[in-house]
Design an enzyme around this catalytic site. Structure first.
Site, short mmCIF file in Angstrom:
data_model
loop_
_atom_site.label_atom_id
_atom_site.label_comp_id
_atom_site.label_asym_id
_atom_site.label_seq_id
_atom_site.Cartn_x
_atom_site.Cartn_y
_atom_site.Cartn_z
N HIS A 126 0.84 -1.20 0.00
CA HIS A 126 0.00 0.00 0.00
C HIS A 126 0.88 1.26 0.00
CE1 HIS A 126 1.04 0.59 4.22
NE2 HIS A 126 0.74 -0.69 4.43
N ARG A 129 1.31 5.88 4.60
CA ARG A 129 0.21 5.95 5.57
C ARG A 129 0.65 6.71 6.82
NH1 ARG A 129 2.04 2.83 9.62
NH2 ARG A 129 3.10 0.85 9.18
N HIS A 406 0.81 -5.92 2.26
CA HIS A 406 1.60 -5.20 3.26
C HIS A 406 3.08 -5.54 3.12
CE1 HIS A 406 -2.11 -4.24 5.57
NE2 HIS A 406 -2.49 -5.46 5.22
N ASP A 407 3.92 -4.74 3.79
CA ASP A 407 5.36 -4.95 3.70
C ASP A 407 5.80 -6.29 4.26
OD1 ASP A 407 4.58 -3.99 6.20
OD2 ASP A 407 6.39 -2.81 6.52
#
Length: 515
Positions: A126, A129, A406-407
């Site tokens: 993503h 953030r 996600h990472d």
């Protein structure tokens, strides 16, 4: 705003009431029609004026955010092809909190001559953030401690005296949304030969910031397709299959099923332990310098990491990536220490350095095999059988695929793909440059908006035969898998690529998840 109201009403009394049309003469109707036309024109002018004022107001706020500090003035930093290219001496050293940037590649990432693309898959993190809720609480507490206890603010630290913590929690920032639009542009531009005829099948793990990232990516893809004048323009927006992250749900884009890995035991401590060891080697001198500039606060080594975290988070909270004043509290060398600290957390926490890290990525790797070969998924780990057995939710006839995650999940997948298999375990006491460890670093692999491309090409037609070859790029850098006999361009024959993924095909160490 009475003057605006007066302009909208055109000088008429608010109590004015139109007569019924049948009681008006033709001339009266014409006059009233002209008046109505003028009124609508005034409304349009006012709406445009107010919109311009709003835009100018936002620009003014951004421009005056640090009017006396050139580093706080807005710049155009993020582009589809190169990613974030401002303040690169430090912004490319923020670990997983770095904004995506194109990583230098020793192998030319261009599509080789004599090859035609037949397939492309992107796996993306993503966009940028806000901090997670837990970290936001920690940062608020840290800023409050500084302001309550500091008896003096050294040069460059004065802004902390009146700093108001204003970051949100968990959600994508406006900067992160724009990143993902750019990412969609980049994907289309690179794979134009396929994208002009084939619409990507899009999936996203269903956490809000991941879904919003996927939505913005599809907007960028759609805009690029439209700008190209393609006749294959899809209905907007492109559909996105959302896969639940709820506890106990099978999801190849979000780890959570492997009990031994999730419950906080020995596997969960591997990354924390590596970071703790390294922190003790570089943080004390930094803490001593910071504390000398903030007497009375007594920051710990771990506090220093939190203070450094505020630099990237505060920067990506700006729509244009205006550099945060927190960044100037540390030197370029200290940012390199920070990047390596974060890299250790990813390598030993979720990647090849964790005994169960790569196993978390096995399910996605097996899905990739299915897509590359157009054969049903063969997996008994994290795949959702209901989804992968249906052509509606797991088609095998597409040329383009896009997954959003996600990472930490991307780290496990890179481990399952064997990209860093021959890299020696990262040192826990001495910083190593990414070039020394096969291109591994948190910033080079799983930055905000990071992307892994898997390409399949048909090559060698001019020699009377074609081979199907596969190649992997991580943030624009061609990585050379060690398990499939990659050539000098980093490409493996499809059959060898699949054969080389034996770890994934056999389920990794899934049986150890319940030991």
């Amino acid at each position: 705003m009475d003057w605006i109201r007066s302009l909208v009403q055109g000088g008429r009394s608010p109590e004015y009431t139109s007569l019924p049309d049948e009681e008006l003469s033709a001339g009266q109707r014409r006059i009233l029609g002209e008046r109505e036309h003028k009124r609508k024109l005034r409304l349009l002018i006012v709406a445009m004026f107010v919109t311009i004022l709003a835009i100018l107001g936002l620009l003014f706020i951004e421009a005056t955010d640090g009017a006396n500090d050139p580093s706080r003035r807005p710049r155009k930093c993020d582009t589809p092809e190169l990613g974030f290219q401002c303040d690169t001496s430090i912004s490319h050293s923020w670990g997983q909190y770095s904004p995506y940037f194109a990583v230098p590649s020793e192998i030319d990432p261009a599509i080789p001559q004599g090859c035609n693309l037949t397939f492309a898959q992107v796996l993306s993190r993503h966009g940028a953030r806000d901090p997670t809720f837990g970290k936001s609480v920690r940062y608020i507490y840290l800023v409050n401690r500084i302001q309550e206890n500091a008896t003096h603010y050294g040069p460059g630290f004065e802004f902390l005296k009146n700093h108001k913590y204003s970051l949100g929690a968990d959600q994508l920032t406006l900067f992160g949304e724009r990143q993902m639009v750019n990412s969609g542009f980049q994907f289309y531009n690179r794979y134009r030969s396929l994208a002009s005829e084939s619409i990507p099948f899009v999936r996203a793990s269903d956490q809000n910031r991941v879904v919003v990232s996927a939505q913005n990516w599809t907007q960028g893809f759609h805009a690029a397709l439209k700008n190209d004048g393609s006749s294959n323009l899809p209905h907007k927006p492109l559909p996105i299959l959302k896969i639940s992250e709820a506890t106990g749900k099978n999801n190849t884009l979000s780890h959570g099923l492997c009990d031994a890995f999730e419950r906080g035991g020995k596997y969960a401590l591997v990354g924390d332990s590596a970071q703790t060891i390294y922190l003790s080697t570089f943080a004390p001198p930094i803490a001593a310098r910071i504390n000398a500039n903030l007497p009375g606060v007594n920051l710990t080594d771990q506090d220093i990491i939190s203070l450094m975290d505020l630099c990237p988070f505060d920067t990506v909270a700006s729509p244009t990536g205006v550099l945060s004043p927190f960044c100037g509290l540390f030197t370029e060398e200290e940012w390199k220490f920070y990047d390596y600290y974060e890299s250790l957390g990813k390598y030993y926490g979720y990647g090849p350095g964790n005994p169960l890290g790569p196993t978390q990525g096995v399910g996605w790797a097996n899905e990739l095999i299915a897509r590359l070969t157009r054969k049903p998924v063969d997996d008994h780990t994290t795949t959702n059988s209901t989804l992968v057995e249906s052509p509606e939710t797991f088609p095998l006839d597409r040329e383009l695929y896009a997954d959003f995650s996600h990472d930490n999940d991307m780290m496990g997948i890179l481990g399952a793909l064997g990209v860093y298999d021959e890299v020696e375990p990262l040192s826990k006491t001495t910083r190593q440059e990414p070039e020394e460890v096969g291109g591994f670093s948190a910033a080079w692999t799983v930055a905000f908006g990071a992307r892994i491309y898997v390409e399949k090409m048909a090559c060698g037609k001019e020699k009377g035969q074609e081979e199907e070859l596969v190649r992997i790029l991580v943030n624009g850098r061609v990585v050379k898998p060690y398990n499939c006999g990659a050539d000098y361009l980093g490409m493996c024959r499809l059959d060898k690529f699949v054969e080389g993924l034996e770890f994934a095909r056999t389920g990794g160490k899934w049986e150890e998840c319940w030991n």
